[in-house]
Design an enzyme around this catalytic site. Sequence first.
Site, PDB file in Angstrom:
ATOM      1  N   LYS A 112     -49.836 -25.579 -15.884  1.00 44.97           N
ATOM      2  CA  LYS A 112     -49.819 -26.568 -16.983  1.00 44.97           C
ATOM      3  C   LYS A 112     -49.493 -27.944 -16.656  1.00 44.97           C
ATOM      4  CE  LYS A 112     -49.852 -23.169 -20.833  1.00 44.97           C
ATOM      5  NZ  LYS A 112     -49.331 -22.913 -21.885  1.00 44.97           N
ATOM      6  N   LYS A 196     -58.878 -16.435 -18.161  1.00 45.71           N
ATOM      7  CA  LYS A 196     -58.274 -15.850 -19.600  1.00 45.71           C
ATOM      8  C   LYS A 196     -58.683 -16.811 -20.749  1.00 45.71           C
ATOM      9  CE  LYS A 196     -53.944 -17.819 -20.898  1.00 45.71           C
ATOM     10  NZ  LYS A 196     -52.678 -17.631 -21.873  1.00 45.71           N
ATOM     11  N   LYS A 199     -56.132 -21.005 -25.805  1.00 44.40           N
ATOM     12  CA  LYS A 199     -56.160 -22.149 -26.693  1.00 44.40           C
ATOM     13  C   LYS A 199     -56.187 -23.572 -26.008  1.00 44.40           C
ATOM     14  CE  LYS A 199     -52.391 -20.006 -28.914  1.00 44.40           C
ATOM     15  NZ  LYS A 199     -50.973 -20.063 -28.991  1.00 44.40           N
TER      16      LYS A 199
HETATM   17  N1  AQP Z   1     -56.692 -14.148 -23.051  1.00 42.36           N
HETATM   18  C1  AQP Z   1     -55.705 -13.175 -23.292  1.00 42.36           C
HETATM   19  N2  AQP Z   1     -55.865 -12.240 -23.480  1.00 42.36           N
HETATM   20  C2  AQP Z   1     -54.638 -11.148 -23.622  1.00 42.36           C
HETATM   21  N3  AQP Z   1     -53.399 -11.711 -24.199  1.00 42.36           N
HETATM   22  C3  AQP Z   1     -53.303 -13.097 -24.234  1.00 42.36           C
HETATM   23  N4  AQP Z   1     -52.440 -13.778 -24.696  1.00 42.36           N
HETATM   24  C4  AQP Z   1     -52.744 -14.974 -24.778  1.00 42.36           C
HETATM   25  N5  AQP Z   1     -54.038 -15.195 -24.288  1.00 42.36           N
HETATM   26  C5  AQP Z   1     -54.329 -13.789 -23.936  1.00 42.36           C
HETATM   27  C6  AQP Z   1     -51.157 -13.067 -25.288  1.00 42.36           C
HETATM   28  O1  AQP Z   1     -51.076 -13.668 -26.574  1.00 42.36           O
HETATM   29  C7  AQP Z   1     -49.703 -14.082 -26.640  1.00 42.36           C
HETATM   30  C8  AQP Z   1     -49.603 -15.364 -27.241  1.00 42.36           C
HETATM   31  O2  AQP Z   1     -48.544 -15.945 -26.694  1.00 42.36           O
HETATM   32  P1  AQP Z   1     -48.371 -17.690 -26.771  1.00 42.36           P
HETATM   33  O3  AQP Z   1     -48.533 -18.102 -28.102  1.00 42.36           O
HETATM   34  O4  AQP Z   1     -47.126 -17.983 -25.836  1.00 42.36           O
HETATM   35  O5  AQP Z   1     -49.578 -18.135 -26.010  1.00 42.36           O
HETATM   36  P2  AQP Z   1     -49.975 -18.107 -24.253  1.00 42.36           P
HETATM   37  O6  AQP Z   1     -49.689 -16.885 -23.862  1.00 42.36           O
HETATM   38  O7  AQP Z   1     -49.584 -19.270 -23.819  1.00 42.36           O
HETATM   39  O8  AQP Z   1     -51.735 -18.155 -24.483  1.00 42.36           O
HETATM   40  P3  AQP Z   1     -52.660 -18.937 -25.274  1.00 42.36           P
HETATM   41  O9  AQP Z   1     -52.588 -18.369 -26.682  1.00 42.36           O
HETATM   42  O10 AQP Z   1     -54.179 -18.937 -24.807  1.00 42.36           O
HETATM   43  O11 AQP Z   1     -52.148 -20.238 -25.112  1.00 42.36           O
HETATM   44  P4  AQP Z   1     -52.509 -21.346 -23.823  1.00 42.36           P
HETATM   45  O12 AQP Z   1     -53.460 -22.135 -24.033  1.00 42.36           O
HETATM   46  O13 AQP Z   1     -50.961 -22.341 -23.977  1.00 42.36           O
HETATM   47  O14 AQP Z   1     -52.442 -20.478 -22.666  1.00 42.36           O
HETATM   48  C9  AQP Z   1     -48.838 -13.565 -25.451  1.00 42.36           C
HETATM   49  O15 AQP Z   1     -48.234 -12.248 -25.632  1.00 42.36           O
HETATM   50  C10 AQP Z   1     -50.016 -13.752 -24.596  1.00 42.36           C
HETATM   51  O16 AQP Z   1     -49.707 -12.921 -23.384  1.00 42.36           O
END
Ligand code: AQP
Length: 333
Positions: A112, A196, A199
């Site tokens: 990031k 993956k 967002k």
């Molecule tokens: N692609 C994915 N497949 C399976 N699980 C996923 N998670 C996120 N993307 C996938 C899981 O969703 C939860 C959200 O956690 P978060 O709100 O902390 O977001 P994150 O892990 O940073 O992932 P995002 O939602 O896509 O955001 P960014 O863009 O910041 O990376 C967690 O349990 C995560 O494992």
Amino acid sequence: KPRVFSAMQPTSDSLHLGNYLGALVQWVKLQDTHDAIYGVVDLHALTVAPDPSELERRTRRTAAQFLAAGVDPERSIVFVQSHVPEHAQLAWLLSTFTGMGEAGRMTQFKDKSAKVGESGTNVGLFTYPILMAADILLYDTNLVPVGEDQRQHLELSRDLAERLNTRLGEGSAVVPEAYIVKETAKIYDLQEPTKKMSKSASNGKGLIEILEDPKKVAKAIKSAVTDTGSEIRFDREAKPGVSSLLSIYSAIDGRSIEQLVADYEGKMYGHLKVDLADAVVEYLTPVRDAAMEWIGSPDRLDSVLADGADKARGIAQETLARLYDRVGLVPAT
Ligand code: AQP
């Protein structure tokens, strides 16, 4: 009952299918066998400098989606992280137990911060996994359902729990286990099926947002990138596009991947996409409707969150008091 804790950041108006299938579906199931606590982690979201009114809206919308997915506030605690100040307090304590090198190894921070450059990043993004460890250890959590991307952060939480037990005595912390369901641990971006679904990383077209207009959801699936050749089979290396569609299909429809491959033998990619688009729209429609109902009743939603914060705080205060006492902080009274 063993305790389960998990959380999501309010960083967008809608969760995506990766959040939903990778985590939320498991949250709902685990309520039957566990004492469950689910949070909207707004303090984590501050690391990306959100617009204040957006953060406020997204916090409520994220909670609404938990409830719409089937998290039951009669059985489980649903709360907002900043309503329970002990999260930030324990994070400070844990930061004094975390080595610099250890924190510096976190790959999500490296990824990031590489994107925004050193001047665009902040210390909060660096210490994010310590706050996450505080979220988990504060509730003496046994199990943490998450997607694959959170495995390394979970490992840090476990190391910290073990360190507390070694340095402050057994019974200081419960060592949490990650609960990562292999089939849905990583849902892939529809346009870049080796990455993956995310967002922040996606250009938007490869993302399925669960609150999105059904027509757009269907369109995104129909325009998903597929692979050369025409055979429908599961092969992550050679056929990442088709494989990721099959994974999503299997997760929402209950048929195994083998069964789907057999059912689509001799058919074209287009057939698979059309059927999957229908299936996803049908799957998400009731969730979307229920979420919209919660979003339209902010007073009702806020009262669920107030009740959740009360209950969460009761547990959090006890854990923090135990650890403050063990490190030698003099009680205020
Ligand atoms: N692609 C994915 N497949 C399976 N699980 C996923 N998670 C996120 N993307 C996938 C899981 O969703 C939860 C959200 O956690 P978060 O709100 O902390 O977001 P994150 O892990 O940073 O992932 P995002 O939602 O896509 O955001 P960014 O863009 O910041 O990376 C967690 O349990 C995560 O494992």
